[in-house]
Motif scaffolding. Structure first.
Motif, short mmCIF file in Angstrom:
data_model
loop_
_atom_site.label_atom_id
_atom_site.label_comp_id
_atom_site.label_asym_id
_atom_site.label_seq_id
_atom_site.Cartn_x
_atom_site.Cartn_y
_atom_site.Cartn_z
N PHE A 134 19.43 -2.07 50.56
CA PHE A 134 18.96 -1.41 51.88
C PHE A 134 19.97 -0.55 52.62
O PHE A 134 21.20 -1.08 52.71
CB PHE A 134 18.43 -2.61 52.55
CG PHE A 134 17.31 -3.56 51.98
CD1 PHE A 134 16.07 -3.11 52.11
CD2 PHE A 134 17.74 -4.56 51.16
CE1 PHE A 134 15.08 -3.78 51.38
CE2 PHE A 134 16.75 -5.38 50.62
CZ PHE A 134 15.29 -4.92 50.70
N GLN A 401 10.34 -4.97 52.38
CA GLN A 401 10.56 -4.54 53.62
C GLN A 401 11.10 -3.46 53.71
O GLN A 401 11.80 -2.77 53.12
CB GLN A 401 11.17 -5.67 54.39
CG GLN A 401 12.70 -5.92 53.83
CD GLN A 401 13.72 -6.78 54.70
OE1 GLN A 401 13.88 -6.58 55.79
NE2 GLN A 401 13.65 -8.00 54.06
N GLN A 402 10.83 -2.76 54.93
CA GLN A 402 11.33 -1.13 55.28
C GLN A 402 12.07 -1.47 56.71
O GLN A 402 11.86 -2.35 57.30
CB GLN A 402 9.97 -0.37 55.40
CG GLN A 402 9.18 -0.04 54.21
CD GLN A 402 9.93 0.34 52.91
OE1 GLN A 402 10.41 1.31 52.93
NE2 GLN A 402 9.83 -0.39 51.91
N GLU A 403 12.75 -0.28 56.66
CA GLU A 403 13.67 -0.38 58.03
C GLU A 403 12.93 -0.56 59.33
O GLU A 403 13.05 -0.93 60.40
CB GLU A 403 14.51 0.79 58.14
CG GLU A 403 15.56 0.66 59.21
CD GLU A 403 16.63 1.89 59.17
OE1 GLU A 403 17.71 1.75 59.72
OE2 GLU A 403 16.50 2.63 58.33
N ASP A 404 11.58 -0.05 59.33
CA ASP A 404 10.82 0.25 60.46
C ASP A 404 10.13 -1.18 60.80
O ASP A 404 9.38 -1.49 61.76
CB ASP A 404 9.79 1.31 60.61
CG ASP A 404 8.90 1.23 59.44
OD1 ASP A 404 8.99 0.17 58.51
OD2 ASP A 404 7.85 2.21 59.45
N THR A 406 7.92 -2.47 58.66
CA THR A 406 6.52 -2.50 57.66
C THR A 406 7.01 -3.13 56.45
O THR A 406 8.36 -3.41 56.01
CB THR A 406 6.08 -1.10 57.58
OG1 THR A 406 6.85 -0.35 57.14
CG2 THR A 406 5.59 -0.85 58.84
N VAL A 407 5.93 -3.28 55.61
CA VAL A 407 6.32 -3.78 54.09
C VAL A 407 5.29 -3.14 53.06
O VAL A 407 4.16 -2.83 53.26
CB VAL A 407 5.99 -5.40 54.05
CG1 VAL A 407 6.26 -5.75 52.45
CG2 VAL A 407 6.76 -6.04 54.92
N VAL A 408 6.13 -2.49 51.93
CA VAL A 408 5.41 -1.89 51.13
C VAL A 408 5.09 -2.94 49.99
O VAL A 408 6.07 -3.57 49.35
CB VAL A 408 6.36 -0.57 50.30
CG1 VAL A 408 5.52 -0.20 49.06
CG2 VAL A 408 6.55 0.41 51.66
N THR A 422 0.38 -1.11 52.12
CA THR A 422 1.34 -1.46 53.13
C THR A 422 0.81 -2.32 54.16
O THR A 422 -0.23 -2.46 54.57
CB THR A 422 1.76 0.03 53.98
OG1 THR A 422 2.19 0.93 52.77
CG2 THR A 422 2.85 -0.30 54.70
#
Length: 430
Positions: A134, A401-404, A406-408, A422
């Motif tokens: 990440f 998990q994404q930096e913002d 949210t989760v893909v 998402t």
């Protein structure tokens, strides 16, 4: 349950096997109790024979009109009857004591289980998937912005206490989708039979699957005397209790998705944050009933089934063979699958796949008839998580998990989520 005959025949081997687990030698005390039990049974049988002989003589004395002999023999019969009853009672008490002692002794580990004191000496046998990198510091599942509003520990604590959670919105649907995906995979691709099993079981089922008497404090019991299942291993395995199966009907492979309940009596202070360790959780369980010569092969098959779920979800994992000091009470051999959790920067257990040999079958009296004829033999039983749904949810959320915040989500869940891919910041699926 151990075979007392095997202990009699080779007590040194039995003690050596217990020593591998770090347990004290027990054969001497067990055989002493067994000898006392067998002696009492033999004495009761001898007294019963004397009683029967005297009873026949009573009739003969009566026919001869010998009143003195008749009264003497009748008194002897009465005396022997009381003696037999007392001896039989003592024999039953000794038998119950021996059974209880044997029921509290752990299974003998397989020869290929590595020697070790604890989990630090488990042996890694496989690693799959690349640990994600990440561009930010990955967070634990409960700290993700998209998850926090939908993973409600406070309300659950208000209704039920600590170590419960209420899942809402998209997180609840992902959890449900994971369980459905696991079941469909095990039924459609792995050939397991789906069973909708009870979550309340009797003492006999808990005892037969080695959860009693040793682990009663780790489970919940109702006021009516029923037990909430720690896993559906209990009802699935106990389906063959008391049965003599045809060899041609084996293996019998089952899977079930149920709620599971554990008091976690021995884990105070461990994993108190998030939903990694809960009193109530869900699992898709796998159970196999098989022939003794097929049990090692069946364990490998079950392990592959569990690993396949994580591979389809794209979750990195490693598989470890537990050492003697970390192998559970009823298992001969256990493989743990540990999923990568970026938030903890660690692999954490998500499945255990164990073979118990005939340990549970002896407790349940579950046998099969050999195809070539001969005396019925005990089946072998195996169990494994395929997988723990809540822990799988954690792994999916943290690895996607994404930096913002949210989760893909894994593509294979798309059909179960209406095509949505998402978890958004407000906890809904998009």
């Amino acid at each position: 349950m151990h075979d007392i005959r095997a202990i009699r025949e080779n007590p040194d081997a039995f003690d050596a096997a217990l020593a591998r687990r770090g347990d004290d030698a027990l054969s001497s005390s067990i055989l002493e109790l067994d000898t006392a039990r067998r002696s009492k049974i033999q004495a009761a049988e001898a007294a019963q024979a004397d009683q029967n002989a005297a009873s026949k003589q009573v009739g003969a004395a009566k026919a001869k009109g010998d009143e003195a002999e008749f009264e003497s023999l009748r008194a002897l019969v009465s005396e022997k009857k009381a003696e037999v009853a007392a001896m039989q009672t003592e024999a039953k008490e000794l038998d119950a004591k021996l059974t209880d002692v044997l029921a509290r002794i752990p299974n003998i580990v397989a020869d290929d289980v590595p020697q070790g004191a604890d989990e630090d000496e488990n042996v890694e046998v496989k690693r799959w998937g690349d640990v994600p990198e990440f561009a930010f510091a990955p967070r634990e599942h409960y700290d993700l912005d998209s998850v926090a509003a939908s993973m409600d520990f406070e309300t659950a604590a208000k209704t039920s206490g600590a170590r419960f959670v209420m899942l809402k919105r998209g997180v609840a649907r992902i959890h449900r989708a994971l369980a459905q995906f696991m079941l469909d995979t095990h039924v459609d691709e792995n050939g397991l039979t789906e069973v909708n099993s009870p979550v309340l079981v009797r003492d006999e089922a808990m005892y037969g699957t080695d959860k009693l008497p040793k682990f009663g404090e780790d489970s919940y019991k109702t006021e009516e005397g029923m037990w909430l299942v720690p896993t559906s291993e209990v009802p699935l395995t106990y389906t063959v209790a008391g049965d003599t199966l045809e060899a041609s009907d084996l293996p019998r492979r089952m899977t079930s998705h149920t709620l599971c309940f554990r008091s976690e009596a021995g884990s105070a202070g461990r994993d108190t944050s998030g939903m990694l360790r809960q009193h109530q959780f869900e699992k898709v369980e796998m159970v196999s009933i098989t022939l003794p010569e097929k049990s090692d092969e069946e364990q490998k098959r079950m392990l592959s089934c569990a690993e396949g779920i994580l591979e389809a979800l794209g979750v990195p994992y490693r598989t470890v063979l537990l050492c003697t000091g970390d192998t559970g009470f009823g298992a001969r051999r256990t493989f743990d699958i540990e999923a990568w959790l970026p938030g903890q920067n660690a692999y954490r257990e998500i499945s255990s796949v164990s073979t118990t040999g005939d340990f549970q079958a002896r407790r349940m009296n579950a046998r099969f008839k050999p195809e070539g004829g001969g005396k019925p033999q005990f089946v072998h039983t195996l169990n494994g998580s395929g997988l723990a749904v809540g822990r799988c949810l954690i792994a999916v959320l943290e690895n996607g998990q994404q930096e913002d915040g949210t989760v893909v989500l894994p593509a294979v869940l798309g059909p179960y989520l209406g095509g949505k891919t998402t978890l958004s910041l407000d906890g809904t699926l998009k």
